[in-house]
Design a protein around this motif. Structure first.
Motif, PDB file in Angstrom:
ATOM      1  N   ARG A 142       0.860  -1.427  -0.046  1.00 52.59           N
ATOM      2  CA  ARG A 142      -0.046   0.157   0.052  1.00 52.59           C
ATOM      3  C   ARG A 142       0.859   1.271  -0.090  1.00 52.59           C
ATOM      4  NH1 ARG A 142      -4.219   1.645   4.773  1.00 52.59           N
ATOM      5  NH2 ARG A 142      -5.257   3.146   3.715  1.00 52.59           N
ATOM      6  N   PRO A 143       0.743   2.317  -0.617  1.00 46.04           N
ATOM      7  CA  PRO A 143       1.539   3.368  -1.060  1.00 46.04           C
ATOM      8  C   PRO A 143       1.149   4.467   0.066  1.00 46.04           C
ATOM      9  CG  PRO A 143       0.073   3.223  -2.845  1.00 46.04           C
ATOM     10  CD  PRO A 143      -0.319   2.022  -2.001  1.00 46.04           C
ATOM     11  N   TYR A 144       0.176   4.355   0.643  1.00 45.86           N
ATOM     12  CA  TYR A 144      -0.353   5.444   1.700  1.00 45.86           C
ATOM     13  C   TYR A 144      -0.693   4.982   3.089  1.00 45.86           C
ATOM     14  CZ  TYR A 144      -1.817   6.951  -3.100  1.00 45.86           C
ATOM     15  OH  TYR A 144      -2.000   7.309  -4.298  1.00 45.86           O
ATOM     16  N   ASN A 145      -0.359   5.615   3.874  1.00 47.32           N
ATOM     17  CA  ASN A 145      -0.602   5.279   5.330  1.00 47.32           C
ATOM     18  C   ASN A 145       0.062   4.254   5.799  1.00 47.32           C
ATOM     19  OD1 ASN A 145      -2.503   7.501   5.657  1.00 47.32           O
ATOM     20  ND2 ASN A 145      -4.307   6.198   4.521  1.00 47.32           N
ATOM     21  N   HIS A 184      -6.640   1.448  -6.870  1.00 48.41           N
ATOM     22  CA  HIS A 184      -6.680   1.559  -5.252  1.00 48.41           C
ATOM     23  C   HIS A 184      -6.769   0.267  -4.593  1.00 48.41           C
ATOM     24  CE1 HIS A 184      -6.699   6.142  -5.586  1.00 48.41           C
ATOM     25  NE2 HIS A 184      -7.626   5.996  -6.713  1.00 48.41           N
ATOM     26  N   ASP A 215      -8.243   4.881   0.456  1.00 50.87           N
ATOM     27  CA  ASP A 215      -7.238   5.612  -0.231  1.00 50.87           C
ATOM     28  C   ASP A 215      -8.065   6.116  -1.846  1.00 50.87           C
ATOM     29  OD1 ASP A 215      -5.184   4.644   1.226  1.00 50.87           O
ATOM     30  OD2 ASP A 215      -4.579   2.902  -0.053  1.00 50.87           O
ATOM     31  N   ASN A 232     -10.155   9.335  -0.163  1.00 53.26           N
ATOM     32  CA  ASN A 232      -9.593   9.965   0.665  1.00 53.26           C
ATOM     33  C   ASN A 232      -9.974  10.416   2.092  1.00 53.26           C
ATOM     34  OD1 ASN A 232      -7.119  11.683   1.451  1.00 53.26           O
ATOM     35  ND2 ASN A 232      -7.864  13.442   0.528  1.00 53.26           N
ATOM     36  N   ASP A 251      -8.851   5.357   7.473  1.00 57.07           N
ATOM     37  CA  ASP A 251      -9.152   4.043   7.408  1.00 57.07           C
ATOM     38  C   ASP A 251     -10.211   3.694   8.154  1.00 57.07           C
ATOM     39  OD1 ASP A 251      -6.738   4.170   5.774  1.00 57.07           O
ATOM     40  OD2 ASP A 251      -5.464   2.908   7.188  1.00 57.07           O
TER      41      ASP A 251
END
Length: 183
Positions: A119-122, A161, A166, A169, A172
């Motif tokens: 996962r690229p985020y968080n 996504h 994600d 936006n 979580d």
């Protein structure tokens, strides 16, 4: 051509077109009772030394999911289909799908590949994305995403996504399936 080794997949070969994609030979996926290729995506061995170990762990979890789990998640996939139906005209729903129930949804799904990526985020967890063709949404298909290979945390069209959080936006905690995930 570069090769990396996975304890589960054996040799995984760098893709000729994309340096950060790595392809395996097909393996049997108990959840669907078929063989699929596995792709490590967005993976650069020099940059992410723990990726293969984490991917193997996620894949090990994922390969334990069978018919019981498939039956458990059928309702979530059916709900996704019903959401699609509510957004299109009656003429856009395949005739053979009108009036089906959740136990029949898998007849209209054709899994095509397994993508394992971080996962690229968080939190940078490993996710397994089983991409599928489906009878009701030919253009965008279907993706079933499993956090750490343990549990389904997203059902959606193939939008790139890994989580609803994600994609929209949102935190979580507001992503219903992701928030329910337990180690």
């Amino acid at each position: 051509m570069k090769i990396v080794r996975s304890k589960i997949l054996g040799e995984v070969t760098q893709d000729a077109r994309f340096d950060d994609w790595w392809n395996s030979k097909p393996i049997r996926i108990p959840l669907i009772g078929a063989e699929l290729n596995v792709v490590f995506m967005d993976f650069e061995p020099e940059q992410d030394e723990s990726f293969i170990e984490e991917a193997d762990s996620a894949l090990s979890n994922f390969l334990k999911l069978g018919d019981d789990y498939k039956n458990q998640i059928s309702g979530l996939i059916y709900d996704h289909f019903r959401d699609f139906c509510s957004m299109v005209g009656e003429e856009d729903i395949p005739d053979e799908m009108k009036g089906i129930d959740k136990s029949e949804i898998w007849k209209f799904i054709s899994p095509s590949q397994i993508i394992i990526t971080r996962r690229p985020y968080n939190e940078p967890d490993i996710f397994i994305n089983m991409t599928c063709e489906c009878k009701w949404e030919k253009e965008h298909g279907l993706q079933l995403v499993f956090k750490k290979g343990k549990a389904l945390t997203r059902v959606s069209d193939q939008d790139g996504h890994l989580t609803k959080a994600d994609a929209y936006n949102i935190p979580d905690s507001e992503d219903e399936l992701l928030a329910k995930f337990e180690e």
